[in-house]
Design an enzyme around this catalytic site. Sequence first.
Site, PDB file in Angstrom:
ATOM      1  N   GLU A  53       0.811  -1.213   0.000  1.00  0.00           N
ATOM      2  CA  GLU A  53       0.000   0.000   0.000  1.00  0.00           C
ATOM      3  C   GLU A  53       0.849   1.270   0.000  1.00  0.00           C
ATOM      4  O   GLU A  53       0.335   2.362   0.255  1.00  0.00           O
ATOM      5  CB  GLU A  53      -0.912   0.014   1.234  1.00  0.00           C
ATOM      6  CG  GLU A  53      -1.767  -1.216   1.425  1.00  0.00           C
ATOM      7  CD  GLU A  53      -2.909  -1.322   0.417  1.00  0.00           C
ATOM      8  OE1 GLU A  53      -2.974  -0.481  -0.497  1.00  0.00           O
ATOM      9  OE2 GLU A  53      -3.729  -2.239   0.559  1.00  0.00           O
ATOM     10  N   TYR A  76     -14.603  16.909  17.599  1.00  0.00           N
ATOM     11  CA  TYR A  76     -13.239  16.384  17.553  1.00  0.00           C
ATOM     12  C   TYR A  76     -12.918  15.725  16.218  1.00  0.00           C
ATOM     13  O   TYR A  76     -11.783  15.787  15.733  1.00  0.00           O
ATOM     14  CB  TYR A  76     -13.013  15.417  18.722  1.00  0.00           C
ATOM     15  CG  TYR A  76     -13.228  16.104  20.041  1.00  0.00           C
ATOM     16  CD1 TYR A  76     -12.266  16.967  20.552  1.00  0.00           C
ATOM     17  CD2 TYR A  76     -14.426  15.958  20.732  1.00  0.00           C
ATOM     18  CE1 TYR A  76     -12.477  17.653  21.738  1.00  0.00           C
ATOM     19  CE2 TYR A  76     -14.648  16.633  21.919  1.00  0.00           C
ATOM     20  CZ  TYR A  76     -13.665  17.484  22.413  1.00  0.00           C
ATOM     21  OH  TYR A  76     -13.888  18.177  23.578  1.00  0.00           O
TER      22      TYR A  76
END
Length: 214
Positions: free
Chosen positions: A74, A120
């Site tokens: 990846e 958040y």
Amino acid sequence: MSDLLTSRDALVEAGRHLVSLGLSPGTSGNISVRVGDRMIITPTNESMGELDPSRLAVLSLSGEHLEGPRPSKEFTLHRAFYRRLPEAGAVVHLHSVHAVAAACLPPWSAASAVAPITPYFVMRVGQTPLISYAPPGDSAQADELEALDVPCRAALLANHGSVVAADDLGAAVNAAVELEEACKLSLLTAGRPVSLLTHEQAVSLAAKYGSFWG
């Protein structure tokens, strides 16, 4: 040389931390840090809880394998974020349960697969687009990520997981954890009347904390 050694140790510690949180099952997930014109990244098929600082792959930012074991397949996702964000110093890719589950669902919007469910999430992650499915290791997802016209520091990969970039490794780990929590909350509240942040509230938070929204 000291920066390389420090970055290796920090990467190993971050891997252990993410495994201890249950966010990196088996040999899934990968982490990288950028040091100058190089990328240090976890090797393929190794648990992030059992990393050895002397056995990490080193690549150029163009993807050339410079030293160490074979890198995670990846690595192109990491390279895509480093190309998109010159300020990015670390990238975390996870197959954490709730992020994978959210990545199997239709996105909340074209700009973000996840709604502004908590302040958040907006502050630490920001809008998180969904990248189209491709087999693991296929550079098509990295190409789509790099070419996105939506500003972002995180994305969900369809049926796959999450990928997050930040200025440094600690911030990238924290953002990856926050994204997992936002995905979990989204799944827990699915099908119910949910009080989301308004667009104006999300944009205001993003501007204050340096994330992207809207």
